[in-house]
Write a protein that holds these residues in place. Structure first.
Motif, PDB file in Angstrom:
ATOM      1  N   GLY A  27       0.795  -1.213   0.000  1.00 45.13           N
ATOM      2  CA  GLY A  27       0.000   0.000   0.000  1.00 45.13           C
ATOM      3  C   GLY A  27       0.832   1.270   0.000  1.00 45.13           C
ATOM      4  O   GLY A  27       0.363   2.331  -0.429  1.00 45.13           O
ATOM      5  N   HIS A  28       2.069   1.187   0.486  1.00 42.27           N
ATOM      6  CA  HIS A  28       2.983   2.321   0.418  1.00 42.27           C
ATOM      7  C   HIS A  28       3.884   2.238  -0.815  1.00 42.27           C
ATOM      8  O   HIS A  28       4.232   3.264  -1.408  1.00 42.27           O
ATOM      9  N   ILE A  29       4.273   1.028  -1.197  1.00 38.31           N
ATOM     10  CA  ILE A  29       5.243   0.847  -2.267  1.00 38.31           C
ATOM     11  C   ILE A  29       4.641   1.105  -3.641  1.00 38.31           C
ATOM     12  O   ILE A  29       5.239   1.799  -4.485  1.00 38.31           O
ATOM     13  N   GLU A  30       3.451   0.572  -3.913  1.00 37.53           N
ATOM     14  CA  GLU A  30       2.878   0.682  -5.257  1.00 37.53           C
ATOM     15  C   GLU A  30       2.596   2.128  -5.671  1.00 37.53           C
ATOM     16  O   GLU A  30       2.888   2.504  -6.809  1.00 37.53           O
ATOM     17  N   PRO A  31       2.028   2.983  -4.804  1.00 35.44           N
ATOM     18  CA  PRO A  31       1.879   4.390  -5.224  1.00 35.44           C
ATOM     19  C   PRO A  31       3.220   5.058  -5.495  1.00 35.44           C
ATOM     20  O   PRO A  31       3.331   5.882  -6.406  1.00 35.44           O
ATOM     21  N   ALA A  32       4.242   4.705  -4.693  1.00 32.43           N
ATOM     22  CA  ALA A  32       5.566   5.280  -4.907  1.00 32.43           C
ATOM     23  C   ALA A  32       6.129   4.876  -6.268  1.00 32.43           C
ATOM     24  O   ALA A  32       6.712   5.697  -6.989  1.00 32.43           O
ATOM     25  N   LEU A  33       5.941   3.627  -6.643  1.00 32.48           N
ATOM     26  CA  LEU A  33       6.432   3.157  -7.936  1.00 32.48           C
ATOM     27  C   LEU A  33       5.607   3.731  -9.091  1.00 32.48           C
ATOM     28  O   LEU A  33       6.155   4.016 -10.159  1.00 32.48           O
ATOM     29  N   ALA A  34       4.307   3.884  -8.881  1.00 26.99           N
ATOM     30  CA  ALA A  34       3.487   4.512  -9.917  1.00 26.99           C
ATOM     31  C   ALA A  34       3.937   5.954 -10.151  1.00 26.99           C
ATOM     32  O   ALA A  34       3.989   6.426 -11.291  1.00 26.99           O
ATOM     33  N   LEU A  35       4.264   6.660  -9.051  1.00 23.86           N
ATOM     34  CA  LEU A  35       4.804   8.009  -9.198  1.00 23.86           C
ATOM     35  C   LEU A  35       6.135   7.970  -9.938  1.00 23.86           C
ATOM     36  O   LEU A  35       6.376   8.768 -10.851  1.00 23.86           O
ATOM     37  N   ALA A  36       7.020   7.040  -9.556  1.00 21.08           N
ATOM     38  CA  ALA A  36       8.323   6.944 -10.204  1.00 21.08           C
ATOM     39  C   ALA A  36       8.179   6.762 -11.713  1.00 21.08           C
ATOM     40  O   ALA A  36       8.873   7.414 -12.506  1.00 21.08           O
ATOM     41  N   ASP A  37       7.259   5.886 -12.110  1.00 18.47           N
ATOM     42  CA  ASP A  37       7.037   5.669 -13.539  1.00 18.47           C
ATOM     43  C   ASP A  37       6.535   6.938 -14.217  1.00 18.47           C
ATOM     44  O   ASP A  37       6.948   7.265 -15.341  1.00 18.47           O
ATOM     45  N   ALA A  38       5.638   7.665 -13.540  1.00 17.18           N
ATOM     46  CA  ALA A  38       5.094   8.890 -14.116  1.00 17.18           C
ATOM     47  C   ALA A  38       6.166   9.970 -14.256  1.00 17.18           C
ATOM     48  O   ALA A  38       6.211  10.702 -15.255  1.00 17.18           O
ATOM     49  N   VAL A  39       7.037  10.081 -13.254  1.00 13.30           N
ATOM     50  CA  VAL A  39       8.138  11.041 -13.327  1.00 13.30           C
ATOM     51  C   VAL A  39       9.016  10.753 -14.536  1.00 13.30           C
ATOM     52  O   VAL A  39       9.376  11.656 -15.307  1.00 13.30           O
ATOM     53  N   ARG A  40       9.311   9.466 -14.731  1.00 14.88           N
ATOM     54  CA  ARG A  40      10.171   9.103 -15.860  1.00 14.88           C
ATOM     55  C   ARG A  40       9.458   9.274 -17.206  1.00 14.88           C
ATOM     56  O   ARG A  40      10.101   9.534 -18.214  1.00 14.88           O
ATOM     57  N   ARG A  41       8.126   9.138 -17.216  1.00 21.62           N
ATOM     58  CA  ARG A  41       7.389   9.411 -18.455  1.00 21.62           C
ATOM     59  C   ARG A  41       7.481  10.890 -18.817  1.00 21.62           C
ATOM     60  O   ARG A  41       7.665  11.258 -19.977  1.00 21.62           O
ATOM     61  N   LEU A  42       7.324  11.755 -17.796  1.00 18.49           N
ATOM     62  CA  LEU A  42       7.336  13.189 -18.044  1.00 18.49           C
ATOM     63  C   LEU A  42       8.743  13.732 -18.258  1.00 18.49           C
ATOM     64  O   LEU A  42       8.928  14.674 -19.031  1.00 18.49           O
ATOM     65  N   ASP A 161     -11.510  15.054   3.461  1.00 15.36           N
ATOM     66  CA  ASP A 161     -11.568  14.940   4.926  1.00 15.36           C
ATOM     67  C   ASP A 161     -10.469  14.050   5.493  1.00 15.36           C
ATOM     68  O   ASP A 161     -10.701  13.252   6.400  1.00 15.36           O
ATOM     69  N   SER A 162      -9.269  14.198   4.961  1.00 20.51           N
ATOM     70  CA  SER A 162      -8.147  13.398   5.449  1.00 20.51           C
ATOM     71  C   SER A 162      -7.670  13.857   6.820  1.00 20.51           C
ATOM     72  O   SER A 162      -7.031  13.099   7.551  1.00 20.51           O
ATOM     73  N   GLY A 163      -7.928  15.110   7.155  1.00 22.40           N
ATOM     74  CA  GLY A 163      -7.428  15.659   8.405  1.00 22.40           C
ATOM     75  C   GLY A 163      -6.101  16.367   8.261  1.00 22.40           C
ATOM     76  O   GLY A 163      -5.635  16.993   9.214  1.00 22.40           O
ATOM     77  N   LEU A 164      -5.466  16.303   7.085  1.00 26.56           N
ATOM     78  CA  LEU A 164      -4.215  17.015   6.855  1.00 26.56           C
ATOM     79  C   LEU A 164      -4.526  18.422   6.352  1.00 26.56           C
ATOM     80  O   LEU A 164      -5.308  18.593   5.410  1.00 26.56           O
ATOM     81  N   PRO A 165      -3.917  19.437   6.943  1.00 20.31           N
ATOM     82  CA  PRO A 165      -4.215  20.814   6.538  1.00 20.31           C
ATOM     83  C   PRO A 165      -3.736  21.108   5.118  1.00 20.31           C
ATOM     84  O   PRO A 165      -2.670  20.651   4.690  1.00 20.31           O
ATOM     85  N   ASP A 166      -4.546  21.870   4.373  1.00 23.72           N
ATOM     86  CA  ASP A 166      -4.194  22.325   3.021  1.00 23.72           C
ATOM     87  C   ASP A 166      -3.897  21.177   2.058  1.00 23.72           C
ATOM     88  O   ASP A 166      -3.116  21.324   1.113  1.00 23.72           O
ATOM     89  N   ALA A 167      -4.515  20.027   2.294  1.00 17.65           N
ATOM     90  CA  ALA A 167      -4.272  18.874   1.424  1.00 17.65           C
ATOM     91  C   ALA A 167      -5.041  19.019   0.113  1.00 17.65           C
ATOM     92  O   ALA A 167      -6.167  19.511   0.078  1.00 17.65           O
ATOM     93  N   GLU A 168      -4.409  18.555  -0.968  1.00 17.30           N
ATOM     94  CA  GLU A 168      -5.021  18.557  -2.301  1.00 17.30           C
ATOM     95  C   GLU A 168      -5.482  17.139  -2.622  1.00 17.30           C
ATOM     96  O   GLU A 168      -4.684  16.198  -2.561  1.00 17.30           O
ATOM     97  N   VAL A 169      -6.750  16.973  -2.961  1.00 12.51           N
ATOM     98  CA  VAL A 169      -7.296  15.651  -3.258  1.00 12.51           C
ATOM     99  C   VAL A 169      -6.966  15.295  -4.700  1.00 12.51           C
ATOM    100  O   VAL A 169      -7.471  15.932  -5.642  1.00 12.51           O
ATOM    101  N   ILE A 170      -6.139  14.267  -4.884  1.00 15.35           N
ATOM    102  CA  ILE A 170      -5.744  13.869  -6.245  1.00 15.35           C
ATOM    103  C   ILE A 170      -6.008  12.387  -6.522  1.00 15.35           C
ATOM    104  O   ILE A 170      -5.871  11.946  -7.657  1.00 15.35           O
ATOM    105  N   GLY A 171      -6.383  11.606  -5.506  1.00 16.15           N
ATOM    106  CA  GLY A 171      -6.518  10.170  -5.687  1.00 16.15           C
ATOM    107  C   GLY A 171      -5.213   9.445  -5.413  1.00 16.15           C
ATOM    108  O   GLY A 171      -4.276  10.009  -4.845  1.00 16.15           O
ATOM    109  N   ILE A 172      -5.137   8.181  -5.832  1.00 13.51           N
ATOM    110  CA  ILE A 172      -3.961   7.341  -5.593  1.00 13.51           C
ATOM    111  C   ILE A 172      -3.249   7.058  -6.909  1.00 13.51           C
ATOM    112  O   ILE A 172      -3.890   6.618  -7.879  1.00 13.51           O
ATOM    113  N   PRO A 173      -1.949   7.300  -6.994  1.00 12.94           N
ATOM    114  CA  PRO A 173      -1.210   6.957  -8.208  1.00 12.94           C
ATOM    115  C   PRO A 173      -1.297   5.459  -8.495  1.00 12.94           C
ATOM    116  O   PRO A 173      -1.043   4.638  -7.613  1.00 12.94           O
TER     117      PRO A 173
END
Length: 379
Positions: A27-42, A161-173
């Protein structure tokens, strides 16, 4: 120590260096890897380095996906006051020092944390030195991300409603293989791959990588009801469990496997899903447009139920307490979905409507913007 896909260090690039901290669980690793792939795409010239520990799943998953992995000491947070709590300051200090050395050595331009015991030392090491971006996938935020959000340049979350201040709702990578999955085009191949009936409505059942005893017992106990309704089943029971279900002659087969190596084909073969409600699971099932019956894991702070509630409110899924999930409940809930094509279509549309298919690219742009501000380079 740096671990690459073949055990060696990765070649140095001239682009921005993004450090991701998301170890421990999938649950922590897969979003990180999805982000990594997106960074390398861009930005194909970008370097992405992952932080991890010897005790987490990242030790095998991350190098296999082609990214270098830097090992740091784990900082597990004791759930109760005990002797481990007294040792916590020393562990934190050691992990932060090691992590700072890593950030200096790789030339980090930004640190992106996804929660867990890898993220906390990353946030503390980067504080005041390197920009921090926090992403939280869960409906209820963990301690590490609550700390990281205090120092972060930007905070992204999966739900309101995550409880984190100034959070931007973007979903899960999510992985490209999930976002771009064409279930209809793959259906015939997927059904053949698993030995399923090519035409019968089909239920996919899984309980996470290790399986789930409640789900296993309830669905297998309803095997006759499902067969009599003309429903086929693909059931991943988990490597630590055994499951023997005999298919009814003349009815669609009930196929059991210990683990699903090809989740893309499993999703393509299915018309509906019974599963737990981890954040990644809910995001993937919704993104591919499958009606679901979620049975949240009955531990922790109840976050799994919260993960599923937006989809349930939108009409894309049903939610059942673990204690109430019995063979009769399976027959009561699953059979009406899988024998009503119109309802399947409506639930699938509702599920897709709750997703954020572009989350990986949105987060990648946040991260690259922070990296370039830090480095002074032009994007």
């Amino acid at each position: 120590m740096t671990v690459g896909p073949t055990g060696g260090s990765q070649p140095t690039r001239k682009g921005p260096c993004v450090v991701v901290a998301g170890g421990g669980t999938a649950g922590h690793i897969e979003p990180a890897l999805a982000l990594a792939d997106a960074v390398r795409r861009l930005r194909p010239d970008a370097r992405v380095v992952a932080l991890g520990t010897e005790r987490g799943l990242e030790k095998t998953i991350i190098p296999a996906r082609g990214y270098p992995l830097e090992m740091i000491p784990p900082v597990p947070m004791p759930r109760k006051p005990n002797f481990d709590l007294l040792k916590l300051p020393l562990r934190v200090r050691s992990a932060v020092k090691t992590t700072r050395d890593v950030l200096d050595r790789v030339g980090a331009d930004v640190v992106v944390g996804f929660g867990g015991y890898v993220a906390l030392p990353a946030y503390l090491a980067a504080r005041g030195r390197v920009p921090i971006i926090v992403h939280d996938s869960n409906a209820k935020v963990g301690l590490a991300n609550k700390v990281g959000a205090r120092f972060a340049e930007r905070v992204a979350v999966a739900v309101e409603d995550s409880g984190l201040p100034d959070a931007e709702v973007i979903g899960i990578p999510l992985r490209e293989s999930i976002i771009n999955l064409d279930r209809a085009a793959l259906r015939a191949r997927a059904r053949e791959f698993f030995g399923l009936d090519p035409h019968a409505p089909t239920l996919l059942v899984f309980g996470g990588s290790q399986g789930a005893r409640t789900i296993n017992n309830a669905v297998s106990g309803a095997a006759r009801d499902l067969a009599d309704a003309g429903i086929g089943v693909l059931h991943a029971h988990g490597p630590k469990h055994t499951l023997a279900v005999q298919s009814v002659p003349g009815r669609p087969p009930y196929v059991t496997v210990s683990y699903l190596e090809r989740m893309d084909l499993a999703y393509a073969a299915a018309d509906a899903v019974v599963c737990r409600a981890g954040a990644m699971t809910v995001a993937e099932v919704s993104a591919v447009g499958l009606p679901a019956v979620y049975v949240p894991l009955p531990i922790g702070n109840g976050e799994q139920a919260h993960n599923a509630k937006p989809v349930v409110r939108n009409g894309g899924a049903l939610l059942v307490d673990d204690a109430d999930f019995t063979p009769s409940k399976v027959a009561e809930l699953v059979v009406p979905i899988l024998t009503d094509h119109r309802r399947q279509v409506d639930m699938a549309t509702a599920a897709r409507g709750t997703g954020h298919r572009e989350a990986a690219d949105v987060l990648a742009r946040m991260v690259l913007d922070a990296a370039f501000k830090h480095s002074g380079r032009s994007s």
